[in-house]
Design a protein around this motif. Structure first.
Motif, mmCIF file in Angstrom:
data_model
loop_
_atom_site.group_PDB
_atom_site.id
_atom_site.type_symbol
_atom_site.label_atom_id
_atom_site.label_comp_id
_atom_site.label_asym_id
_atom_site.label_seq_id
_atom_site.Cartn_x
_atom_site.Cartn_y
_atom_site.Cartn_z
ATOM 1 N N HIS A 43 0.816 -1.279 0.051
ATOM 2 C CA HIS A 43 -0.124 0.052 0.098
ATOM 3 C C HIS A 43 1.010 1.176 -0.008
ATOM 4 O O HIS A 43 1.970 1.224 0.384
ATOM 5 C CB HIS A 43 -0.876 0.000 1.396
ATOM 6 N N ASP A 45 1.900 4.015 1.819
ATOM 7 C CA ASP A 45 2.261 4.237 3.256
ATOM 8 C C ASP A 45 3.300 3.054 3.652
ATOM 9 O O ASP A 45 3.738 2.952 5.010
ATOM 10 C CB ASP A 45 1.133 4.734 4.293
ATOM 11 N N ASP A 46 3.056 1.738 3.062
ATOM 12 C CA ASP A 46 4.094 0.670 3.412
ATOM 13 C C ASP A 46 5.480 1.098 3.762
ATOM 14 O O ASP A 46 6.402 0.431 4.338
ATOM 15 C CB ASP A 46 3.999 -0.669 2.487
ATOM 16 N N HIS A 159 0.102 -7.763 3.470
ATOM 17 C CA HIS A 159 1.495 -7.534 3.983
ATOM 18 C C HIS A 159 2.027 -8.840 3.862
ATOM 19 O O HIS A 159 3.134 -9.101 3.398
ATOM 20 C CB HIS A 159 1.902 -6.799 5.377
HETATM 21 ZN ZN LIG Z 1 -0.082 -1.629 4.329
#
Ligand SMILES: [Zn+2]
Length: 281
Positions: A43, A45-46, A159
């Motif tokens: 995503h 922001d990961d 994740h």
């Molecule tokens: Zn994430």
């Protein structure tokens, strides 16, 4: 007695060998320059776990690329946002965050999968897609969610999928006869990623590398403050122009989460060097 001594000597030597083999990088991350770094996440922001390190690497003359698997088009509690709107918002926020780190917009690559369902995608197609990017960018260092040391690591759904997909793609990229069309038709070459930095959001027991981000904490904090649709009141009611107090709160929260080690702000990783087949060691 002699046997006991040999056992002690053996144990000392093997633990020394293990530390050598699986310790941090020979050249500290703070000194890396001229490298191509590729981060794979699920995503927008990961990559935030690593923003201090990414800003440092960018400032030190490395090329940093962020490959995000999903558009982030699901993760909101705002009843008024559509998937299309959310995907656009997440892209805008990610580009703004990367810009704070000095990473150019064309180094952000989004592969367009749906948020929340990554592990149900056609794995072969996703791996093929990632292999193409690995063969194109030929990263010296691949950063990814940690698939686990010795055994698999539990992560929340996307994740978990991203960790394995990145590891599987790193392995596949080195075999000429896997996704052979990329080589015979697209002009790419097989590639073996030599070094890895694995990140993880809360469990740090496998880390063997700390990066001193002292000079980059402000960039990390500022970058985080752009994720207004993911954190704070914007998660429930998205406002593209939030009041200053809300942005300040996001920055304060980000600053309070910065990890400290020996009096210095750090980000931690599990560093691995070697054949992708042994990534879990
Ligand atoms: Zn994430």
């Amino acid at each position: 007695m002699r046997n006991a001594l040999s056992i002690v000597l053996f144990l000392t030597l093997t633990s020394f060998a293990a530390a050598q083999q699986f310790g941090g990088p020979a050249v500290p991350v703070e000194k890396w320059t001229g490298k191509t770094i590729m981060l794979i996440g699920a995503h927008a922001d990961d990559d935030a776990n690593s923003h201090g390190t990414l800003a440092l690497l960018q400032a030190h003359g490395n090329q940093v690329y962020i490959v995000t698997l999903t558009t982030g088009n699901v993760g909101t509690q705002d009843p008024n946002l559509s998937r299309t709107q959310l995907a656009e918002i997440r892209r805008k926020e990610e580009l703004a965050a990367l810009s704070e780190l000095g990473i150019p917009g064309d180094h952000y690559i989004n592969l367009g999968y749906d948020d929340g369902l990554l592990e149900f995608e056609d794995r072969k197609a996703v791996v093929e897609n990632l292999v193409r990017w690995i063969r194109k960018l030929r990263p010296d260092v691949l950063m990814a969610w940690d698939p686990g040391k010795n055994y698999q690591r539990w992560h929340k759904s996307d994740h978990r999928a991203a960790a394995y997909l990145a590891a599987d793609a790193a392995r596949a990229a080195m075999w000429r006869l896997l996704f052979e069309g990329q080589i015979t038709q697209e002009g790419l070459k097989k590639y073996m990623v030599p070094e890895y930095l694995f990140y993880n959001d809360y469990d740090h027991e496998d880390e063997n590398t700390s990066v001193d981000i002292s000079a980059f904490v402000d960039k990390k904090v500022n970058a985080f403050s752009h994720y207004i649709s993911q954190y704070g009141p914007g998660w429930k009611h998205y406002n593209p122009n939030p009041p200053e107090a809300e942005v300040k709160q996001l920055k304060d929260d980000a600053r309070s989460r910065v990890r400290m080690k020996d009096g210095k702000p750090i980000e931690g990783f599990r560093y691995y060097k070697g054949l992708p087949d042994a990534l879990g060691k």
